[in-house]
Design an enzyme around this catalytic site. Structure first.
Site, PDB file in Angstrom:
ATOM      1  N   TYR A  19    -139.575 -29.154  42.169  1.00  0.00           N
ATOM      2  CA  TYR A  19    -138.321 -28.447  41.880  1.00  0.00           C
ATOM      3  C   TYR A  19    -138.118 -27.284  42.841  1.00  0.00           C
ATOM      4  O   TYR A  19    -137.019 -27.057  43.348  1.00  0.00           O
ATOM      5  CB  TYR A  19    -138.317 -27.963  40.422  1.00  0.00           C
ATOM      6  CG  TYR A  19    -136.927 -27.617  39.904  1.00  0.00           C
ATOM      7  CD1 TYR A  19    -136.220 -28.509  39.097  1.00  0.00           C
ATOM      8  CD2 TYR A  19    -136.330 -26.403  40.219  1.00  0.00           C
ATOM      9  CE1 TYR A  19    -134.962 -28.201  38.623  1.00  0.00           C
ATOM     10  CE2 TYR A  19    -135.061 -26.086  39.750  1.00  0.00           C
ATOM     11  CZ  TYR A  19    -134.378 -26.986  38.951  1.00  0.00           C
ATOM     12  OH  TYR A  19    -133.129 -26.668  38.492  1.00  0.00           O
ATOM     13  N   LYS A  57    -131.355 -31.574  43.829  1.00  0.00           N
ATOM     14  CA  LYS A  57    -131.898 -31.791  45.160  1.00  0.00           C
ATOM     15  C   LYS A  57    -130.873 -32.092  46.253  1.00  0.00           C
ATOM     16  O   LYS A  57    -131.230 -32.102  47.440  1.00  0.00           O
ATOM     17  CB  LYS A  57    -132.911 -32.953  45.123  1.00  0.00           C
ATOM     18  CG  LYS A  57    -134.206 -32.585  44.454  1.00  0.00           C
ATOM     19  CD  LYS A  57    -134.969 -31.541  45.266  1.00  0.00           C
ATOM     20  CE  LYS A  57    -136.001 -30.827  44.455  1.00  0.00           C
ATOM     21  NZ  LYS A  57    -136.091 -29.405  44.731  1.00  0.00           N
TER      22      LYS A  57
HETATM   23  C1  PHB Z   1    -125.665 -26.575  38.810  1.00  0.00           C
HETATM   24  O1  PHB Z   1    -124.610 -27.043  39.238  1.00  0.00           O
HETATM   25  O2  PHB Z   1    -125.758 -25.379  38.474  1.00  0.00           O
HETATM   26  C2  PHB Z   1    -126.837 -27.477  38.671  1.00  0.00           C
HETATM   27  C3  PHB Z   1    -126.699 -28.846  38.878  1.00  0.00           C
HETATM   28  C4  PHB Z   1    -127.799 -29.669  38.734  1.00  0.00           C
HETATM   29  C5  PHB Z   1    -129.015 -29.127  38.384  1.00  0.00           C
HETATM   30  C6  PHB Z   1    -129.160 -27.773  38.199  1.00  0.00           C
HETATM   31  C7  PHB Z   1    -128.063 -26.942  38.338  1.00  0.00           C
HETATM   32  O3  PHB Z   1    -130.101 -29.943  38.216  1.00  0.00           O
END
Ligand code: PHB
Ligand code: APR
Length: 394
Positions: A383, A295
């Protein structure tokens, strides 16, 4: 130097604000402590909410993202030997886009410079004077000299360690903070992602996340203690641990070249209010969320949509009412997102100091959530992103 809006910081918040203002004919100057190369090279977050991606496209800075970004219809949650598909598209009719934050930053810098915008690189803001007056002034150091930037409004988009939050008069703001007993060790590796979607893994050895940046670049994280020394984690150990936590023989984890290794501490942090006089905070300058809900960047963009609306009304009609409502509008979303990020974090990580009761309860929670369409829908709504009202900004 004089301008309408002085923007401190050239992360997603500062750059997007400048871009949106420019499209309505409002002038701004961005001060940026680091060089352009540094700004563009840092690996940061990677998941964009549906409407954040839409905002970039509809304001003319989403072209490369449309080409190179990866559209995902959901995520996977893995625990207790099972993998559950959380199909956002099916649950709420929208997905997310995987596209690196530094790519967004590159695209926005290119757009601002092409449009004749002013970004002063290696310009470090030192302090802000007259925050409660009509012409606040940012004092900054550039090319070894101290200079002054006067504006009608100052936007503090200078991240968690910036000077803007610290420039708010003492006693005017309250901060709320929570720390977590773990951190993320992240690697960026030249290897094919293990799966087409992100996999969030809860295991008895700790949390792990299998993410990506492209069809040939993996972004992977494992939960580690906050005092971890990266030197204790040679590449082989990281791969071994990822494999152990994933614990899925049906997926072949490709051990490619490790390009970067970093440690992210986990923190929840909120500043209230986010405005004092003519100084407005946006993005990480005002709040931090743990990365489990993906987020950070999205919340920065949401703040900027509120700030842009308030500034349109002020510069176009002399209407200052948006100044009064800015903070509450932002904080409404921020606290919802704080809750979501805290929830994802505590549900998925393993706290070694917790009671055996809590470890069993976590598994009960994961089963409860993944077996309920109602709970999965709530997860998907959060999300993929709460409403942004992009229409008013384009
Ligand atoms: C990412 O850096 O790809 C990443 C980081 C945190 C998340 C999802 C993806 O919750
Ligand atoms: N003077 C000028 N610039 C400064 C100063 C200063 N004193 N202090 C910090 N900056 C600049 C930084 O160099 C950077 O360009 O402010 C910018 C802050 O950018 P970010 O940290 O990217 O913050 P923000 O735009 O709010 O974006 C939030 O960043 O940390 C991630 O997860 C977070 O994805 C989220 C995003």
């Amino acid at each position: 130097m004089d301008t309408q809006v002085a923007i401190i910081g050239a992360g997603p918040a500062g750059l997007l604000l400048s871009h949106l203002l420019h499209r309505r004919g409002i002038e701004s100057v961005i001060l940026r402590r680091h060089t352009r190369a540094y700004v563009e090279a840092r690996v940061r977050a990677g998941v964009m909410e549906h409407e954040v991606a839409e905002l970039l496209v509809r304001t003319g800075v989403g072209e490369r993202m449309l080409r190179e970004g990866l559209r995902h219809r959901g995520i996977k949650l893995r625990f207790a030997g099972r993998t559950v598909h959380v199909d956002f598209q099916d649950l709420v009719g929208r997905g997310v886009v995987v596209y690196g934050q530094q790519e967004v930053v590159k695209d926005l810098i290119a757009a601002r410079l092409a449009a004749g915008g002013t970004i002063l690189f290696e310009a470090e803001a030192l302090r802000i004077e007259d925050v409660t007056g009509e012409r606040p002034t940012v004092v900054f150091r550039h090319n070894g000299r101290e200079e002054r930037l006067r504006a009608a409004v100052v936007a503090g988009c200078d991240g968690f360690h910036g000077i803007s939050r610290k420039s708010m008069p003492e006693g005017a703001v309250t901060t709320y903070e929570r720390r977590y007993p773990y951190a993320w060790l992240g690697i960026l590796a030249r290897s094919r992602p293990v799966h087409e979607e992100l996999i969030y893994v809860h295991s008895e050895h700790g949390f792990a996340l299998f993410s990506m940046r492209s069809p040939t670049l993996s972004r992977l994280y494992i939960q580690v203690p906050p005092d971890t020394d990266l030197a204790d984690w040679p590449d082989e150990r990281v791969w071994d641990e990822l494999e152990r936590r994933l614990d899925d023989p049906s997926l072949g984890l490709e051990r490619g070249e490790v390009l970067q290794k970093d440690l992210t501490v986990m923190r929840s942090f909120v500043t209230e209010p986010m405005r004092v006089g003519r100084l407005f905070l946006a993005g990480d300058a005002a709040h931090i969320v743990p990365p489990t809900g993906a987020k950070g960047m999205n919340l920065a963009v949401a703040d900027v949509t509120h700030l842009a609306r308030a500034l349109f009304a002020f510069f176009e009609r002399g209407d200052e009412r948006g100044f009064e409502t800015y903070s509450d509008l932002c904080l409404d979303r921020i606290w919802k997102v704080q809750h979501f990020s805290w929830w994802m974090t505590t549900m998925l990580h393993r706290d070694e100091d917790a009671l055996p009761f809590d470890h069993r309860r976590q598994l009960g929670e994961l089963r409860s959530v993944t077996e309920s369409r109602g709970a999965l829908t709530w997860l998907a709504e959060n999300y993929t992103g709460l409403p942004l009202n992009v229409d008013e900004l384009v």
